[in-house]
Write an enzyme that holds these catalytic residues in place. Sequence first.
Site, PDB file in Angstrom:
ATOM      1  N   SER A 113       5.769   9.191  -2.417  1.00  0.00           N
ATOM      2  CA  SER A 113       6.529   7.996  -2.195  1.00  0.00           C
ATOM      3  C   SER A 113       6.584   7.006  -3.369  1.00  0.00           C
ATOM      4  O   SER A 113       7.505   6.463  -3.808  1.00  0.00           O
ATOM      5  CB  SER A 113       6.024   7.288  -0.986  1.00  0.00           C
ATOM      6  OG  SER A 113       4.810   6.638  -1.246  1.00  0.00           O
ATOM      7  N   ARG A 114       5.657   7.092  -4.357  1.00  0.00           N
ATOM      8  CA  ARG A 114       5.574   6.462  -5.415  1.00  0.00           C
ATOM      9  C   ARG A 114       6.635   6.765  -6.508  1.00  0.00           C
ATOM     10  O   ARG A 114       7.120   6.285  -7.333  1.00  0.00           O
ATOM     11  CB  ARG A 114       4.042   6.327  -6.277  1.00  0.00           C
ATOM     12  CG  ARG A 114       3.130   5.522  -5.367  1.00  0.00           C
ATOM     13  CD  ARG A 114       1.816   5.212  -5.930  1.00  0.00           C
ATOM     14  NE  ARG A 114       0.999   6.684  -6.083  1.00  0.00           N
ATOM     15  CZ  ARG A 114       0.110   7.019  -5.263  1.00  0.00           C
ATOM     16  NH1 ARG A 114       0.004   6.272  -4.028  1.00  0.00           N
ATOM     17  NH2 ARG A 114      -0.710   8.179  -5.263  1.00  0.00           N
TER      18      ARG A 114
ATOM     19  N   ILE B 166       0.771  -1.328  -0.029  1.00  0.00           N
ATOM     20  CA  ILE B 166       0.019  -0.138   0.050  1.00  0.00           C
ATOM     21  C   ILE B 166       0.807   1.132  -0.037  1.00  0.00           C
ATOM     22  O   ILE B 166       1.661   1.329   0.790  1.00  0.00           O
ATOM     23  CB  ILE B 166      -0.896   0.043   1.185  1.00  0.00           C
ATOM     24  CG1 ILE B 166      -1.851  -1.206   1.176  1.00  0.00           C
ATOM     25  CG2 ILE B 166      -1.777   1.587   1.332  1.00  0.00           C
ATOM     26  CD1 ILE B 166      -2.795  -1.323   2.494  1.00  0.00           C
ATOM     27  N   SER B 167       0.682   1.835  -1.000  1.00  0.00           N
ATOM     28  CA  SER B 167       1.762   3.186  -0.940  1.00  0.00           C
ATOM     29  C   SER B 167       0.762   4.270  -1.260  1.00  0.00           C
ATOM     30  O   SER B 167       0.273   4.953  -2.329  1.00  0.00           O
ATOM     31  CB  SER B 167       2.437   2.948  -2.374  1.00  0.00           C
ATOM     32  OG  SER B 167       3.364   4.045  -2.546  1.00  0.00           O
ATOM     33  N   PRO B 168       0.511   5.009  -0.259  1.00  0.00           N
ATOM     34  CA  PRO B 168      -0.860   6.076   0.016  1.00  0.00           C
ATOM     35  C   PRO B 168      -0.330   7.331  -0.658  1.00  0.00           C
ATOM     36  O   PRO B 168      -1.059   8.011  -1.089  1.00  0.00           O
ATOM     37  CB  PRO B 168      -0.928   6.056   1.261  1.00  0.00           C
ATOM     38  CG  PRO B 168       0.142   5.596   2.203  1.00  0.00           C
ATOM     39  CD  PRO B 168       0.801   4.657   1.280  1.00  0.00           C
TER      40      PRO B 168
END
Length: 152
Positions: free
Chosen positions: A67-68, A61-63
């Site tokens: 961060s992505r 989970i990359s909210p």
Amino acid sequence: LQAKLFSLGKQVYVLDGDVVRQGLNQDLGFSEEDRMENIRRVAECAKLFADAGFIVIVALISPFEKSRRMAREIIQCDFYQIYIKASIEVCQKRDVKGFYKEALEGKILNYTGIGSQYESPISSDLIINSENETVDHATELIYSLLLNKGIL
């Protein structure tokens, strides 16, 4: 997807967020800073596996969009972002590990969707609405993406 790629003789490794948090990242919580560090560490591991010739499936989970972007910058080559879309209600129903329940009870702070926002990806290579797709069809969609990108 992993099983399908194995059946084709491909070297594949899955970096699962829950598994990584039990070992490598057990010192991290769910604050924004800890989430960024979690993703940074996983991206660095994925890069090592990719450099060794593996197809790496990162299931996190990359909210946050930042961060992505960071993960893409670390990994660089052949990075494909696949957004597995589901509503918070569906995520809670699928919560076999009880994390959403613990978050609702206040035992886990800043959990995605409960106490912490989720920023939908701006630009994904593939979007799979898991509320409408079967696992088999979703696997075929990802497999087709890999074929079209020349990975397979």
